[in-house]
Design an enzyme around this catalytic site. Structure first.
Site: not given
Ligand code: ADP
Length: 542
Positions: A185, A330, A439, A444
């Site tokens: 990654t 992944e 936030k 959100w």
């Protein structure tokens, strides 16, 4: 009672075996790193990958050795994967866009025995040679006469290695759970972590990624994988292409609009795949030169969210169907893709685009759930958003060498680090990376959604949104824009444009203009760098 069917391990060499027998004459065209266009066939790729396996064996490579590949999408890179895996060794894709410290870190961490490289990367390797003492040699993907003049030690020409062998080689007998490929990654937080694919996971992923509601590639297709093989296995195309027997066009190192257009047009490409930044360049080139895409039928876009303007331009102006996909290294990488369900074909254009803007529904073998901060399941109503978790046979269970410790919850689900909603029909929509969401006063705000609306402004080429400290609301959005070429947008007309497209409390508190937005090695906006760059920024509303 056990079933009585044949034991036939799922191994990746079966893709090229199949292509050789059933599609042997089908063409693979490459824009070589040297610049010229090269043409070969699946038969040749099969034969040369066997020769390469033999050559690697002679160099002392054996089962489970890790071989780095630092290379663009070309026929040679493809052959090398089949040669490596057919010998039971493991290809480890090295992303040339990584910082050099990350490159030597992953080469050492994975213990690369040899590195296969395009000649264009000789300098990168020279710079890290002293830091990678366990690498026994460097194989350059070129003729002997094109070998670079270099201070690297133990340098080989790939073509010379191949020419010194015949193709009389039996693929090594392996078990399907044996390791096959490795991809790290990009490590936006901490060191990169290795995802180690097995033969079985790659085969299962290929079958799923090429099902009809996903990429659905047929033998009659002409496929151009623009997404690099070093970016999550070119989304599986290195395997699904020989499985289907399609013609393949490998773009090599040039991803600019003109080069990509030329290949799409000259080879009548019907299916292609890449991240949004590549398509941004292509669309700009098409518009500037008044060109069309008469052959292209489908384009898969993923890696970052597809902006609405991009989606609509492909669909409306060029009659190309966009397949918006989401996944990650992944996950091999495909998780969801936005194929319509029954009845959606009859919806209006705008309603269809609303659906295509979502990241899509889970593929077979990908189980998905969203949870709140305490791990409780959230409803699939298209409104509640939470942490997105996934489970399945081509999803990582651990990172290489156990880095990061336990990565699955007690039900075996992997936390993707994304925040998402899932609607009643199972269509998932990414709200944000959990670390990028803004936030504001306990609520959100999705940076992705803001960015995608902002790039709809005709004078903005690219946009990024980050949260900036605010004494009252904790964080408020700052919109960072790159003006389109020759345009001079200002804060007032950008905010005016956004006004009727956003809830009032989502409106950015400020707009700034920059020449360039930084990108990660896999083409995503580098939010971490932006946050550092604007660490001391004071909002006018603060
Ligand atoms: P990296 O190595 O940069 O992490 P990945 O391709 O593995 O590369 O990145 C996976 C992440 O990319 C996902 O977790 C998600 O945040 C983002 N991503 C991928 N596809 C999409 C998409 N279609 N829309 C929004 N975000 C996406």
């Amino acid at each position: 009672m056990r079933g009585l069917m044949q034991e036939w391990p799922l191994l990746v060499h079966t893709f090229i075996d199949h292509a050789k027998i059933h599609h042997g004459e089908r063409e693979i065209v490459t824009r070589k790193v040297e610049g010229d266009i090269h043409s070969t066939t699946y038969s040749e790729i099969y034969s040369r990958s066997k020769k390469f396996a033999k050559a690697l064996k002679e160099l002392g490579v054996t089962k489970s050795d890790v071989i780095g590949t630092l290379a663009w999408n070309t026929h040679r890179h493809l052959e090398s994967w089949y040669g490596i895996t057919g010998l039971g060794a493991i290809y480890h894709t090295l992303n040339p866009r990584l910082f050099t410290e990350q490159l030597d870190y992953i080469i050492n961490h994975a213990d690369n025995k040899f590195i296969i490289s395009d000649i264009s990367f000789v300098e990168i390797l020279e710079n890290i040679q002293d830091k990678i003492p366990n690498v026994q040699g460097f194989i350059f993907l070129c003729e002997k006469s094109d070998l670079p003049d270099t201070k690297l030690k133990n340098v080989y020409s790939y073509e010379e290695l191949i020419n010194s062998q015949d193709d009389n080689f039996e693929w090594v007998k392996l078990e399907e759970n044996d390791a096959c490929g490795l991809c790290y990654t990009s490590g936006t937080t901490g060191n990169p972590k290795g995802v180690l694919y097995s033969h079985r996971s790659n085969v299962l992923h290929t079958l799923v990624a090429n099902s009809a509601d996903a990429m659905g590639i047929k033998s009659t297709d002409v496929v151009m994988p623009v997404v690099p093989m070093f970016h999550a296995n070119a989304w599986g195309l290195s395997f699904s292409a020989p499985m289907s027997g399609c013609k393949v066009v490998m773009p090599g190192m040039n991803m600019d609009g003109e080069s990509i257009y030329e290949l799409l047009n000259d080879h009548k490409v019907t299916f292609t795949a890449a991240v949004p930044t590549v398509w941004l360049m292509l669309l700009q080139y098409l518009e500037a030169n008044d060109l069309k895409l008469p052959y292209l039928e489908r384009v898969a876009i993923g890696g970052s969210a597809v902006p609405r303007v991009m989606l609509e331009k492909f669909e409306k102006n060029y009659d190309v169907s966009v397949m918006h996909a989401w996944g990650m290294t992944e996950m091999s990488p495909l998780g969801t893709i936005g194929a319509f369900k029954s009845g959606m074909e009859e919806l209006s254009f705008d309603e269809q685009m609303d659906i295509k803007l979502k990241q899509g529904r889970a593929s077979y073998m990908v189980e998905m759930k969203i949870t709140d901060d305490d791990g409780n399941d959230l409803p699939w109503n298209g409104k509640d958003f939470g942490h997105l978790l996934v489970r399945g046979p081509f999803i990582a269970s651990k990172y290489m060498k156990g880095d990061g410790g336990q990565i699955l919850d007690n039900q075996g689900f992997f936390d993707t680090g994304d925040v998402a909603t899932i609607d009643e029909l199972g269509f998932m929509q990414i709200t944000d990376r959990s670390k990028d969401v803004i936030k504001s006063g306990g609520e959100w705000i999705s940076s992705i959604e803001l960015e995608n609306i902002a790039v709809g402004h005709p004078d903005i080429a690219e946009a990024a949104v980050i949260g900036i400290f605010h004494p009252k609301w904790d964080e408020r959005p700052l919109l960072i824009c790159v003006p389109a070429e020759g345009k001079d947008p200002n804060k007032d007309n950008v905010l005016e444009y956004l006004e009727d497209k956003l809830a009032k409390w989502w409106m950015p508190d400020d707009v700034v203009f920059v020449d360039e937005i930084p990108h990660t090695a896999t083409g995503k906006i580098q939010k971490l760098t932006l946050r550092e760059q604007f660490a001391d920024y004071e909002l006018p509303t603060a």
